[in-house]
Design an enzyme around this catalytic site. Sequence first.
Site, PDB file in Angstrom:
ATOM      1  N   TYR A 292       3.747  -6.615  17.274  1.00  0.00           N
ATOM      2  CA  TYR A 292       4.032  -6.040  16.031  1.00  0.00           C
ATOM      3  C   TYR A 292       4.624  -4.560  16.430  1.00  0.00           C
ATOM      4  CZ  TYR A 292       3.311  -2.204  12.626  1.00  0.00           C
ATOM      5  OH  TYR A 292       3.319  -1.078  11.743  1.00  0.00           O
TER       6      TYR A 292
ATOM      7  N   TYR B 124       0.878  -1.249  -0.070  1.00  0.00           N
ATOM      8  CA  TYR B 124      -0.070  -0.088  -0.079  1.00  0.00           C
ATOM      9  C   TYR B 124       0.960   1.370   0.167  1.00  0.00           C
ATOM     10  CZ  TYR B 124      -3.446   3.401   2.017  1.00  0.00           C
ATOM     11  OH  TYR B 124      -4.411   4.360   2.490  1.00  0.00           O
TER      12      TYR B 124
ATOM     13  N   LYS C 284       8.759  -2.927  15.797  1.00  0.00           N
ATOM     14  CA  LYS C 284       9.185  -1.885  15.131  1.00  0.00           C
ATOM     15  C   LYS C 284      10.370  -0.997  15.945  1.00  0.00           C
ATOM     16  CE  LYS C 284       6.808  -1.634  11.518  1.00  0.00           C
ATOM     17  NZ  LYS C 284       7.391  -1.560  10.284  1.00  0.00           N
TER      18      LYS C 284
ATOM     19  N   ASN D  17       8.217 -10.284  -2.092  1.00  0.00           N
ATOM     20  CA  ASN D  17       7.377 -11.599  -2.462  1.00  0.00           C
ATOM     21  C   ASN D  17       5.790 -11.694  -2.430  1.00  0.00           C
ATOM     22  OD1 ASN D  17       6.674 -11.156   0.335  1.00  0.00           O
ATOM     23  ND2 ASN D  17       7.705 -12.825   1.187  1.00  0.00           N
TER      24      ASN D  17
ATOM     25  N   ARG E 151     -11.817  -2.250  21.634  1.00  0.00           N
ATOM     26  CA  ARG E 151     -10.775  -3.321  21.315  1.00  0.00           C
ATOM     27  C   ARG E 151      -9.777  -3.331  21.990  1.00  0.00           C
ATOM     28  NH1 ARG E 151      -8.569  -2.709  14.829  1.00  0.00           N
ATOM     29  NH2 ARG E 151      -7.556  -0.832  16.010  1.00  0.00           N
TER      30      ARG E 151
ATOM     31  N   TYR F  33       4.889   6.537  11.113  1.00  0.00           N
ATOM     32  CA  TYR F  33       3.753   6.904  10.426  1.00  0.00           C
ATOM     33  C   TYR F  33       2.722   7.024  11.469  1.00  0.00           C
ATOM     34  CZ  TYR F  33       6.022   4.761   6.471  1.00  0.00           C
ATOM     35  OH  TYR F  33       6.862   4.062   5.386  1.00  0.00           O
TER      36      TYR F  33
ATOM     37  N   SER G 201       6.591   3.380  13.121  1.00  0.00           N
ATOM     38  CA  SER G 201       5.200   3.570  13.474  1.00  0.00           C
ATOM     39  C   SER G 201       4.903   4.481  14.695  1.00  0.00           C
ATOM     40  CB  SER G 201       4.477   2.245  13.621  1.00  0.00           C
ATOM     41  OG  SER G 201       3.147   2.396  14.208  1.00  0.00           O
ATOM     42  N   ALA G 202       4.028   5.075  14.768  1.00  0.00           N
ATOM     43  CA  ALA G 202       3.608   6.043  15.942  1.00  0.00           C
ATOM     44  C   ALA G 202       3.463   4.934  17.135  1.00  0.00           C
ATOM     45  CB  ALA G 202       2.392   6.713  15.666  1.00  0.00           C
ATOM     46  N   THR G 203       3.472   3.686  16.926  1.00  0.00           N
ATOM     47  CA  THR G 203       3.094   2.720  18.065  1.00  0.00           C
ATOM     48  C   THR G 203       4.298   2.622  18.910  1.00  0.00           C
ATOM     49  OG1 THR G 203       2.145   0.563  18.338  1.00  0.00           O
ATOM     50  CG2 THR G 203       3.950   0.672  16.808  1.00  0.00           C
TER      51      THR G 203
HETATM   52  P1  NAD Z   1       1.637  -3.895   2.934  1.00  0.00           P
HETATM   53  O1  NAD Z   1       1.460  -4.993   3.772  1.00  0.00           O
HETATM   54  O2  NAD Z   1       0.694  -3.311   2.139  1.00  0.00           O
HETATM   55  O3  NAD Z   1       3.023  -3.522   2.343  1.00  0.00           O
HETATM   56  C1  NAD Z   1       4.235  -4.306   2.950  1.00  0.00           C
HETATM   57  C2  NAD Z   1       4.930  -5.168   1.654  1.00  0.00           C
HETATM   58  O4  NAD Z   1       5.869  -5.768   2.049  1.00  0.00           O
HETATM   59  C3  NAD Z   1       3.776  -6.041   0.930  1.00  0.00           C
HETATM   60  O5  NAD Z   1       3.893  -5.747  -0.476  1.00  0.00           O
HETATM   61  C4  NAD Z   1       4.371  -7.511   1.418  1.00  0.00           C
HETATM   62  O6  NAD Z   1       4.088  -8.210   0.329  1.00  0.00           O
HETATM   63  C5  NAD Z   1       6.044  -7.017   1.574  1.00  0.00           C
HETATM   64  N1  NAD Z   1       6.620  -8.056   2.298  1.00  0.00           N
HETATM   65  C6  NAD Z   1       6.492  -8.467   3.654  1.00  0.00           C
HETATM   66  N2  NAD Z   1       7.292  -9.318   4.041  1.00  0.00           N
HETATM   67  C7  NAD Z   1       8.204  -9.455   3.033  1.00  0.00           C
HETATM   68  C8  NAD Z   1       9.419 -10.423   2.775  1.00  0.00           C
HETATM   69  N3  NAD Z   1       9.802 -10.963   3.876  1.00  0.00           N
HETATM   70  N4  NAD Z   1      10.140 -10.181   1.664  1.00  0.00           N
HETATM   71  C9  NAD Z   1       9.529  -9.575   0.648  1.00  0.00           C
HETATM   72  N5  NAD Z   1       8.489  -8.707   0.746  1.00  0.00           N
HETATM   73  C10 NAD Z   1       7.895  -8.831   1.916  1.00  0.00           C
HETATM   74  O7  NAD Z   1       1.846  -2.622   4.273  1.00  0.00           O
HETATM   75  P2  NAD Z   1       1.969  -1.029   4.173  1.00  0.00           P
HETATM   76  O8  NAD Z   1       0.381  -0.528   4.620  1.00  0.00           O
HETATM   77  O9  NAD Z   1       2.425  -0.812   2.722  1.00  0.00           O
HETATM   78  O10 NAD Z   1       3.110  -0.962   5.041  1.00  0.00           O
HETATM   79  C11 NAD Z   1       4.368  -0.728   4.973  1.00  0.00           C
HETATM   80  C12 NAD Z   1       5.441  -0.445   5.971  1.00  0.00           C
HETATM   81  O11 NAD Z   1       4.807   0.578   6.897  1.00  0.00           O
HETATM   82  C13 NAD Z   1       5.154  -1.784   6.733  1.00  0.00           C
HETATM   83  O12 NAD Z   1       6.390  -1.978   7.540  1.00  0.00           O
HETATM   84  C14 NAD Z   1       4.304  -1.265   7.929  1.00  0.00           C
HETATM   85  O13 NAD Z   1       4.578  -1.961   9.119  1.00  0.00           O
HETATM   86  C15 NAD Z   1       4.522   0.081   8.062  1.00  0.00           C
HETATM   87  N6  NAD Z   1       3.597   0.807   8.723  1.00  0.00           N
HETATM   88  C16 NAD Z   1       2.344   0.754   8.292  1.00  0.00           C
HETATM   89  C17 NAD Z   1       1.009   1.264   8.790  1.00  0.00           C
HETATM   90  C18 NAD Z   1      -0.146   1.549   8.193  1.00  0.00           C
HETATM   91  O14 NAD Z   1      -1.135   1.747   8.846  1.00  0.00           O
HETATM   92  N7  NAD Z   1      -0.337   1.014   7.021  1.00  0.00           N
HETATM   93  C19 NAD Z   1       1.291   2.356   9.957  1.00  0.00           C
HETATM   94  C20 NAD Z   1       2.655   2.319  10.512  1.00  0.00           C
HETATM   95  C21 NAD Z   1       3.652   1.759  10.044  1.00  0.00           C
HETATM   96  N1  UFG Z   2     -11.663   0.864  14.576  1.00  0.00           N
HETATM   97  C1  UFG Z   2     -13.182   0.505  14.696  1.00  0.00           C
HETATM   98  N2  UFG Z   2     -13.573  -0.649  13.918  1.00  0.00           N
HETATM   99  C2  UFG Z   2     -12.807  -1.123  13.237  1.00  0.00           C
HETATM  100  C3  UFG Z   2     -11.705  -0.819  12.825  1.00  0.00           C
HETATM  101  C4  UFG Z   2     -10.967   0.098  13.490  1.00  0.00           C
HETATM  102  O1  UFG Z   2     -13.766   1.065  15.490  1.00  0.00           O
HETATM  103  O2  UFG Z   2     -13.427  -2.302  12.300  1.00  0.00           O
HETATM  104  C5  UFG Z   2     -11.166   2.114  15.129  1.00  0.00           C
HETATM  105  C6  UFG Z   2     -10.084   1.720  16.430  1.00  0.00           C
HETATM  106  O3  UFG Z   2     -10.550   1.099  17.545  1.00  0.00           O
HETATM  107  C7  UFG Z   2      -9.363   2.904  16.249  1.00  0.00           C
HETATM  108  C8  UFG Z   2      -9.391   3.310  14.871  1.00  0.00           C
HETATM  109  O4  UFG Z   2     -10.520   2.793  14.444  1.00  0.00           O
HETATM  110  O5  UFG Z   2      -9.842   3.680  17.203  1.00  0.00           O
HETATM  111  C9  UFG Z   2      -8.277   3.298  14.119  1.00  0.00           C
HETATM  112  O6  UFG Z   2      -8.022   1.631  14.079  1.00  0.00           O
HETATM  113  P1  UFG Z   2      -7.039   1.192  12.951  1.00  0.00           P
HETATM  114  O7  UFG Z   2      -7.027  -0.386  13.183  1.00  0.00           O
HETATM  115  O8  UFG Z   2      -7.292   1.681  11.642  1.00  0.00           O
HETATM  116  O9  UFG Z   2      -5.570   1.783  13.380  1.00  0.00           O
HETATM  117  P2  UFG Z   2      -4.806   1.971  14.861  1.00  0.00           P
HETATM  118  O10 UFG Z   2      -4.610   3.262  15.250  1.00  0.00           O
HETATM  119  O11 UFG Z   2      -5.385   0.749  15.815  1.00  0.00           O
HETATM  120  O12 UFG Z   2      -3.433   1.229  14.443  1.00  0.00           O
HETATM  121  C10 UFG Z   2      -2.681   2.028  13.313  1.00  0.00           C
HETATM  122  C11 UFG Z   2      -1.850   1.125  12.594  1.00  0.00           C
HETATM  123  C12 UFG Z   2      -0.888   0.054  13.276  1.00  0.00           C
HETATM  124  C13 UFG Z   2       0.048   0.824  14.421  1.00  0.00           C
HETATM  125  C14 UFG Z   2      -0.766   1.672  15.187  1.00  0.00           C
HETATM  126  C15 UFG Z   2      -0.102   2.676  16.282  1.00  0.00           C
HETATM  127  O13 UFG Z   2      -2.572   0.363  11.752  1.00  0.00           O
HETATM  128  O14 UFG Z   2       0.185  -0.350  12.582  1.00  0.00           O
HETATM  129  O15 UFG Z   2      -1.716   2.696  14.359  1.00  0.00           O
HETATM  130  O16 UFG Z   2       0.964   3.273  15.662  1.00  0.00           O
HETATM  131  F1  UFG Z   2       0.717  -0.020  15.084  1.00  0.00           F
END
Ligand code: NAD
Ligand code: UFG
Length: 341
Positions: A150, A12, A154, A33, A293, A178, A125-127
């Site tokens: 998770y 994504y 990070k 992959n 949750r 992020y 991640s902000a986590t």
């Molecule tokens: P995503 O799952 O869409 O993208 C991750 C990609 O990595 C995928 O295409 C997956 O196929 C690939 N991948 C995973 N393990 C692999 C491996 N061993 N070898 C090769 N490819 C591999 O996720 P995203 O939302 O695009 O997130 C990208 C990064 O940002 C991740 O590290 C995620 O933890 C981090 N992140 C995402 C969010 C979010 O809310 N989307 C928030 C904070 C951090």
């Molecule tokens: N939520 C709902 N219903 C759902 C899904 C989510 O009410 O079906 C709520 C959650 O309770 C939360 C908000 O929507 O209040 C956002 O939830 P997300 O799951 O979309 O996101 P989070 O904030 O829980 O998690 C995100 C990222 C993680 C990261 C985390 C802290 O997805 O990768 O922020 O940085 F670890």
Amino acid sequence: MAKILLAGGAGYIGSHTAVELLHAGYEVAVIDNFMNSSPEAIRRVEQITGKHVALYEADVRDREAVAAVFRAEKIDAVIHFAGLKAVGESVKKPLMYYRNNIDTTLTLLEVMEEFGVKNVIFSSSATVYGEENAVPYIETMKRGVCSNPYGWTKAMMEQIFEDAAKADPALSVILLRYFNPIGAHESGMIGEDPLGIPNNLMPYVTQVAVGKRECLTIFGNDYPTKDGTCMRDYIHVVDLAKGHVKAVDYIMHQHCVEVFNLGTGTPYSVTEIVETFERVNQVKVNHVYGARRDGDLAEFYANADKAERLLGWHTEKTLDDMCRDSWNWQRQNPNGFQAAE
Ligand code: NAD
Ligand code: UFG
């Protein structure tokens, strides 16, 4: 122009970053992959930009396969997106998360060392701020206690990058924390395509709106926030992608070891997201209020001043844009990339 390797670039955030890097004139190579993505995303990146992406199907943990890519391409900087990211799944399968996320990081750093590549940007991640830091989160705060494996991956990976940079003064590292990425490219050609039941809010909302799921459960309406639902710093994925371009511009011009929040600085509640989505798109999102949750914090958002100050980056898109573009993607691709594979 410099060539940037995106590990996990078919996902994504990686696919949107590929578009913005190509627009900015960088060359892009991707290793993925496809464990959570599709090669179709990269074909669409090429359609959007009219430019070529060097795509390698490989596991980033496979040192030989990664070395082969570095041998074939002259890489100037790496962005490490490859990882597993579902919080709930990480609680059930912690070893899988530690194995994949930590191993990809170690392998990339080892191969970078072997080939003398000195610039790396990491998707954090902000986590990592954990539960005890006060909002807004600012980069000078210490990492906190994470509530799930998770999050710990990070935090550990940040530590690994910092230690590697200490040991090799020539290594430049940018850790991007992020907040909550949502939205999609305005063309509707690429977007978030989760496998199975979405964990995150926006893909759940769009799947309810398009009729794939019956009803959204809003997790908790008794939090100490203005309407009782959780508040998050939602950021448009295209703004986030442009933040990566700024980080690449920066790292290519100076040695650095820096952390940046990438968020808007403005939190919205879950109810506001649902209401905005319905208003902007003129669609109904069936929803009910349910139990909290496990592990959710009431509210967190970024202080995004540092990215503005050092990178010259700030977000431009509104919540209306985020809701419109998420819907545009989902409506045009009700089954994600699947139909096109
Ligand atoms: P995503 O799952 O869409 O993208 C991750 C990609 O990595 C995928 O295409 C997956 O196929 C690939 N991948 C995973 N393990 C692999 C491996 N061993 N070898 C090769 N490819 C591999 O996720 P995203 O939302 O695009 O997130 C990208 C990064 O940002 C991740 O590290 C995620 O933890 C981090 N992140 C995402 C969010 C979010 O809310 N989307 C928030 C904070 C951090
Ligand atoms: N939520 C709902 N219903 C759902 C899904 C989510 O009410 O079906 C709520 C959650 O309770 C939360 C908000 O929507 O209040 C956002 O939830 P997300 O799951 O979309 O996101 P989070 O904030 O829980 O998690 C995100 C990222 C993680 C990261 C985390 C802290 O997805 O990768 O922020 O940085 F670890």
